[in-house]
Design an enzyme around this catalytic site. Structure first.
Site, PDB file in Angstrom:
ATOM      1  N   ARG A   1      31.079  20.827  37.491  1.00  0.00           N
ATOM      2  CA  ARG A   1      29.761  21.322  36.439  1.00  0.00           C
ATOM      3  C   ARG A   1      28.820  20.634  36.520  1.00  0.00           C
ATOM      4  O   ARG A   1      27.735  20.848  36.621  1.00  0.00           O
ATOM      5  CB  ARG A   1      30.537  21.514  35.016  1.00  0.00           C
ATOM      6  CG  ARG A   1      31.435  22.715  35.188  1.00  0.00           C
ATOM      7  CD  ARG A   1      32.115  22.649  33.787  1.00  0.00           C
ATOM      8  NE  ARG A   1      31.425  22.597  32.669  1.00  0.00           N
ATOM      9  CZ  ARG A   1      31.434  22.227  31.274  1.00  0.00           C
ATOM     10  NH1 ARG A   1      32.799  22.039  31.074  1.00  0.00           N
ATOM     11  NH2 ARG A   1      30.623  22.514  30.685  1.00  0.00           N
TER      12      ARG A   1
ATOM     13  N   GLN B   1      24.587  23.159  21.438  1.00  0.00           N
ATOM     14  CA  GLN B   1      26.157  22.996  21.587  1.00  0.00           C
ATOM     15  C   GLN B   1      26.347  22.747  23.110  1.00  0.00           C
ATOM     16  O   GLN B   1      27.264  22.433  23.584  1.00  0.00           O
ATOM     17  CB  GLN B   1      27.010  24.293  21.294  1.00  0.00           C
ATOM     18  CG  GLN B   1      26.625  25.041  19.971  1.00  0.00           C
ATOM     19  CD  GLN B   1      27.512  26.383  19.734  1.00  0.00           C
ATOM     20  OE1 GLN B   1      28.547  26.481  19.897  1.00  0.00           O
ATOM     21  NE2 GLN B   1      26.369  27.369  19.667  1.00  0.00           N
TER      22      GLN B   1
ATOM     23  N   VAL C   1      25.818  20.794  26.850  1.00  0.00           N
ATOM     24  CA  VAL C   1      26.294  19.471  27.165  1.00  0.00           C
ATOM     25  C   VAL C   1      25.302  19.021  28.420  1.00  0.00           C
ATOM     26  O   VAL C   1      25.540  18.311  29.129  1.00  0.00           O
ATOM     27  CB  VAL C   1      27.597  19.201  27.388  1.00  0.00           C
ATOM     28  CG1 VAL C   1      28.413  19.272  26.168  1.00  0.00           C
ATOM     29  CG2 VAL C   1      28.222  20.192  28.629  1.00  0.00           C
TER      30      VAL C   1
ATOM     31  N   HIS D   1      28.071  18.908  20.979  1.00  0.00           N
ATOM     32  CA  HIS D   1      29.220  18.817  21.543  1.00  0.00           C
ATOM     33  C   HIS D   1      29.006  17.806  22.841  1.00  0.00           C
ATOM     34  O   HIS D   1      29.660  17.825  23.729  1.00  0.00           O
ATOM     35  CB  HIS D   1      29.537  20.156  22.268  1.00  0.00           C
ATOM     36  CG  HIS D   1      29.906  21.330  21.105  1.00  0.00           C
ATOM     37  ND1 HIS D   1      29.953  22.504  21.462  1.00  0.00           N
ATOM     38  CD2 HIS D   1      30.296  21.011  19.889  1.00  0.00           C
ATOM     39  CE1 HIS D   1      30.355  23.258  20.367  1.00  0.00           C
ATOM     40  NE2 HIS D   1      30.808  22.365  19.633  1.00  0.00           N
TER      41      HIS D   1
ATOM     42  N   CYS E   1      38.525   1.356  25.566  1.00  0.00           N
ATOM     43  CA  CYS E   1      37.741   0.460  25.021  1.00  0.00           C
ATOM     44  C   CYS E   1      36.344   1.121  24.475  1.00  0.00           C
ATOM     45  O   CYS E   1      35.522   0.537  23.810  1.00  0.00           O
ATOM     46  CB  CYS E   1      37.410  -0.854  25.899  1.00  0.00           C
ATOM     47  SG  CYS E   1      36.241  -0.655  27.225  1.00  0.00           S
TER      48      CYS E   1
ATOM     49  N   SER F   1      27.915  32.562  21.481  1.00  0.00           N
ATOM     50  CA  SER F   1      28.960  33.888  20.908  1.00  0.00           C
ATOM     51  C   SER F   1      29.306  33.290  19.566  1.00  0.00           C
ATOM     52  O   SER F   1      29.835  34.510  18.877  1.00  0.00           O
ATOM     53  CB  SER F   1      30.062  33.993  21.971  1.00  0.00           C
ATOM     54  OG  SER F   1      30.757  32.405  21.828  1.00  0.00           O
TER      55      SER F   1
HETATM   56  C1  BJW Z   1      22.701  35.008  26.791  1.00  0.00           C
HETATM   57  C2  BJW Z   1      22.156  35.099  28.077  1.00  0.00           C
HETATM   58  C3  BJW Z   1      20.678  35.108  28.008  1.00  0.00           C
HETATM   59  C4  BJW Z   1      24.121  35.249  27.931  1.00  0.00           C
HETATM   60  N1  BJW Z   1      20.036  35.136  27.004  1.00  0.00           N
HETATM   61  N2  BJW Z   1      22.064  35.343  25.580  1.00  0.00           N
HETATM   62  C5  BJW Z   1      37.588  27.423  11.910  1.00  0.00           C
HETATM   63  C6  BJW Z   1      38.180  28.410  12.424  1.00  0.00           C
HETATM   64  C7  BJW Z   1      38.789  28.640  13.569  1.00  0.00           C
HETATM   65  C8  BJW Z   1      39.004  27.534  14.159  1.00  0.00           C
HETATM   66  C9  BJW Z   1      38.453  26.479  13.935  1.00  0.00           C
HETATM   67  C10 BJW Z   1      37.869  26.291  12.596  1.00  0.00           C
HETATM   68  N3  BJW Z   1      37.064  25.039  12.803  1.00  0.00           N
HETATM   69  C11 BJW Z   1      37.689  24.332  13.914  1.00  0.00           C
HETATM   70  C12 BJW Z   1      38.369  25.276  14.571  1.00  0.00           C
HETATM   71  C13 BJW Z   1      39.061  24.735  15.878  1.00  0.00           C
HETATM   72  C14 BJW Z   1      38.024  24.829  17.069  1.00  0.00           C
HETATM   73  C15 BJW Z   1      37.569  26.305  17.107  1.00  0.00           C
HETATM   74  O1  BJW Z   1      36.439  26.543  16.865  1.00  0.00           O
HETATM   75  N4  BJW Z   1      38.154  27.230  17.804  1.00  0.00           N
HETATM   76  C16 BJW Z   1      37.779  28.672  17.930  1.00  0.00           C
HETATM   77  C17 BJW Z   1      37.412  28.903  19.359  1.00  0.00           C
HETATM   78  C18 BJW Z   1      38.827  29.519  17.476  1.00  0.00           C
HETATM   79  N5  BJW Z   1      36.720  23.767  16.917  1.00  0.00           N
HETATM   80  C19 BJW Z   1      37.131  22.333  17.330  1.00  0.00           C
HETATM   81  O2  BJW Z   1      38.039  22.198  17.661  1.00  0.00           O
HETATM   82  C20 BJW Z   1      35.946  21.749  17.102  1.00  0.00           C
HETATM   83  N6  BJW Z   1      36.218  20.414  16.491  1.00  0.00           N
HETATM   84  C21 BJW Z   1      36.517  20.452  14.939  1.00  0.00           C
HETATM   85  O3  BJW Z   1      36.417  21.401  14.276  1.00  0.00           O
HETATM   86  O4  BJW Z   1      36.747  19.111  14.713  1.00  0.00           O
HETATM   87  C22 BJW Z   1      37.285  19.098  13.251  1.00  0.00           C
HETATM   88  C23 BJW Z   1      38.854  19.186  13.344  1.00  0.00           C
HETATM   89  C24 BJW Z   1      39.494  18.171  13.907  1.00  0.00           C
HETATM   90  C25 BJW Z   1      40.675  17.987  14.100  1.00  0.00           C
HETATM   91  C26 BJW Z   1      41.671  19.055  13.670  1.00  0.00           C
HETATM   92  C27 BJW Z   1      41.001  20.167  13.096  1.00  0.00           C
HETATM   93  C28 BJW Z   1      39.402  20.042  12.773  1.00  0.00           C
HETATM   94  C29 BJW Z   1      35.526  21.070  18.475  1.00  0.00           C
HETATM   95  C30 BJW Z   1      35.027  22.237  19.246  1.00  0.00           C
HETATM   96  C31 BJW Z   1      34.444  21.837  20.528  1.00  0.00           C
HETATM   97  C32 BJW Z   1      34.066  22.806  21.641  1.00  0.00           C
HETATM   98  N7  BJW Z   1      33.876  22.147  22.769  1.00  0.00           N
HETATM   99  C33 BJW Z   1      33.297  23.119  23.881  1.00  0.00           C
HETATM  100  C34 BJW Z   1      33.437  22.259  25.246  1.00  0.00           C
HETATM  101  C35 BJW Z   1      32.291  21.202  25.153  1.00  0.00           C
HETATM  102  C36 BJW Z   1      32.531  20.434  26.458  1.00  0.00           C
HETATM  103  C37 BJW Z   1      32.184  21.362  27.922  1.00  0.00           C
HETATM  104  O5  BJW Z   1      31.160  21.755  27.882  1.00  0.00           O
HETATM  105  O6  BJW Z   1      33.111  21.295  28.635  1.00  0.00           O
HETATM  106  O7  BJW Z   1      31.981  23.529  23.534  1.00  0.00           O
HETATM  107  S1  BJW Z   1      34.024  24.741  24.070  1.00  0.00           S
HETATM  108  C38 BJW Z   1      32.834  25.692  24.478  1.00  0.00           C
HETATM  109  O8  BJW Z   1      32.372  26.568  23.492  1.00  0.00           O
HETATM  110  C39 BJW Z   1      31.670  24.678  24.444  1.00  0.00           C
HETATM  111  C40 BJW Z   1      30.309  25.376  23.969  1.00  0.00           C
HETATM  112  O9  BJW Z   1      29.424  24.718  23.231  1.00  0.00           O
HETATM  113  C41 BJW Z   1      31.018  26.203  22.914  1.00  0.00           C
HETATM  114  C42 BJW Z   1      30.473  27.367  22.247  1.00  0.00           C
HETATM  115  O10 BJW Z   1      30.242  28.257  23.301  1.00  0.00           O
HETATM  116  P1  BJW Z   1      28.854  29.146  23.733  1.00  0.00           P
HETATM  117  O11 BJW Z   1      27.565  28.151  23.927  1.00  0.00           O
HETATM  118  O12 BJW Z   1      28.573  30.169  22.443  1.00  0.00           O
HETATM  119  O13 BJW Z   1      29.099  29.863  25.031  1.00  0.00           O
HETATM  120  P2  BJW Z   1      29.704  31.449  25.106  1.00  0.00           P
HETATM  121  O14 BJW Z   1      30.251  31.677  26.574  1.00  0.00           O
HETATM  122  O15 BJW Z   1      31.095  31.756  24.146  1.00  0.00           O
HETATM  123  O16 BJW Z   1      28.556  32.428  24.536  1.00  0.00           O
HETATM  124  C43 BJW Z   1      27.526  32.532  25.351  1.00  0.00           C
HETATM  125  C44 BJW Z   1      26.621  33.649  24.566  1.00  0.00           C
HETATM  126  O17 BJW Z   1      25.188  33.822  25.441  1.00  0.00           O
HETATM  127  C45 BJW Z   1      27.131  35.138  24.853  1.00  0.00           C
HETATM  128  O18 BJW Z   1      27.029  35.385  23.288  1.00  0.00           O
HETATM  129  C46 BJW Z   1      26.339  35.963  25.874  1.00  0.00           C
HETATM  130  O19 BJW Z   1      25.978  37.209  25.350  1.00  0.00           O
HETATM  131  C47 BJW Z   1      24.941  34.903  25.503  1.00  0.00           C
HETATM  132  N8  BJW Z   1      24.084  35.019  26.861  1.00  0.00           N
HETATM  133  N9  BJW Z   1      23.130  34.926  28.782  1.00  0.00           N
HETATM  134  C48 BJW Z   1      20.425  35.069  25.724  1.00  0.00           C
HETATM  135  N10 BJW Z   1      20.221  35.068  29.237  1.00  0.00           N
HETATM  136 ZN    ZN Z   2      37.425   0.030  28.842  1.00  0.00          ZN
END
Ligand code: BJW
Ligand code: ZN
Length: 252
Positions: free
Chosen positions: A69, A100, A102, A118, A129, A190
């Site tokens: 990536r 969100q 990276v 993120h 460390c 999303s």
């Molecule tokens: C267009 C387009 C164009 C396309 N023009 N639009 C509450 C409820 C349920 C679950 C949880 C909750 N609170 C926490 C959770 C757990 C979890 C979570 O959310 N799970 C759900 C999936 C169910 N969250 C976490 O674990 C978070 N941490 C946390 O809450 O800490 C506290 C805690 C700690 C310990 C225990 C409990 C709580 C951390 C979340 C980290 C997310 N990380 C990622 C990976 C980052 C690294 C990497 O890049 O590899 O972040 S996951 C991935 O999803 C990435 C993104 O930033 C994130 C969001 O995705 P995004 O950007 O919305 O992408 P898509 O593909 O989903 O959507 C794209 C959109 O674009 C679509 O709508 C298209 O239509 C549109 N589109 N072309 C305009 N041209």
């Molecule tokens: Zn180290």
């Protein structure tokens, strides 16, 4: 594309504007989104890769995915949506861009202040460390897998994985901006990943006019005052042009 009078008024008169972006804003730069059918997660389940235990179980595989990536991101260029948001920053007294993503493309497009919820995959650190690892060392490793200079610990990307907490400073700034905004834009997300997905709801509850820009409705569409369906790279430059024209008109 038709915009409501309310949106046009807010664009011209707001002093506090906040924006949340997701991977859709970078789609037109050729970077796959996460949950679209052809997106990053289509071939990989998030539980398999974006978790610390997955990294510890198979660091080569997870780092290899980030190397793949990172290479795409290095070759990508900011698109008109990133550039429009960089321009928007110059129009408002208080403008907060929260992402969100990276991929670092907002900064490369010229946005001065980017709140990264993120993390950023161009940075890496040692899991033992905490020392930062130079990006060129990680880029030079064939599979991206490097060990810390100081302690030999495994180096990982500085991104937030599932189950990990978001950077507290970024969270505080983002939540403050959302709760103070008069206009809030949710672009290309999303809105299914928490806590980031709460931001438009925080803004709506605090009285902001909430506008979504997306190619299709998302999980937050019902909470939005207005949903603009179309590519961010087409819609945002038009919004910025309108904002500038209306601001000029108000001066004369
Ligand atoms: C267009 C387009 C164009 C396309 N023009 N639009 C509450 C409820 C349920 C679950 C949880 C909750 N609170 C926490 C959770 C757990 C979890 C979570 O959310 N799970 C759900 C999936 C169910 N969250 C976490 O674990 C978070 N941490 C946390 O809450 O800490 C506290 C805690 C700690 C310990 C225990 C409990 C709580 C951390 C979340 C980290 C997310 N990380 C990622 C990976 C980052 C690294 C990497 O890049 O590899 O972040 S996951 C991935 O999803 C990435 C993104 O930033 C994130 C969001 O995705 P995004 O950007 O919305 O992408 P898509 O593909 O989903 O959507 C794209 C959109 O674009 C679509 O709508 C298209 O239509 C549109 N589109 N072309 C305009 N041209
Ligand atoms: Zn180290």
């Amino acid at each position: 594309m038709r915009f409501s009078e309310e949106l046009l008024d807010r664009l011209a008169s707001a002093t506090r504007v906040a924006v949340l972006t997701g991977s859709g804003v970078s789609a037109e730069s050729g970077i796959a989104t996460f949950r679209d059918p052809n997106g990053l997660w289509a071939r990989f389940r998030p539980e398999e890769l974006a978790r610390v235990d997955a990294f510890l179980a198979n660091p080569e595989r997870v780092q290899g995915w980030y190397t793949y990536r990172r290479d795409i991101v290095h070759r990508a260029e900011p698109n008109p949506a990133h550039r429009a948001l960089a321009l928007m920053e110059t129009l408002y007294e208080h403008f907060t861009l929260v992402t969100q993503n990276v991929d670092d493309l907002h900064r490369r497009a010229g946005s001065g202040q980017v709140i990264e919820l993120h993390g950023n995959l161009t940075r890496n650190f040692c899991i033992t460390c905490g020392k930062a690892a130079a990006p060129d060392r990680v880029d030079a490793a064939p599979d991206g897998l490097v060990r810390c200079d100081d302690c030999g610990g495994l180096v990982r990307p500085d991104v937030v994985w599932f189950g990990e907490t978001l950077p507290p400073d970024a969270v505080e700034k983002a939540w403050t901006a959302a709760s103070e905004a008069e206009l809030f834009l949710s672009i290309g997300t999303s809105a299914v990943v928490y806590p980031a997905a709460e931001l438009p709801l925080v803004a709506a509850r605090a009285g902001a006019y909430v506008v979504e820009v997306n190619i299709e409705p998302s999980a937050m569409s019902e909470a939005a005052d207005e949903v603009l369906i179309g590519p961010a790279g087409s819609i945002l430059p038009v919004l910025v042009d309108i904002a500038r024209e209306r601001m000029e008109d108000m001066k004369t």
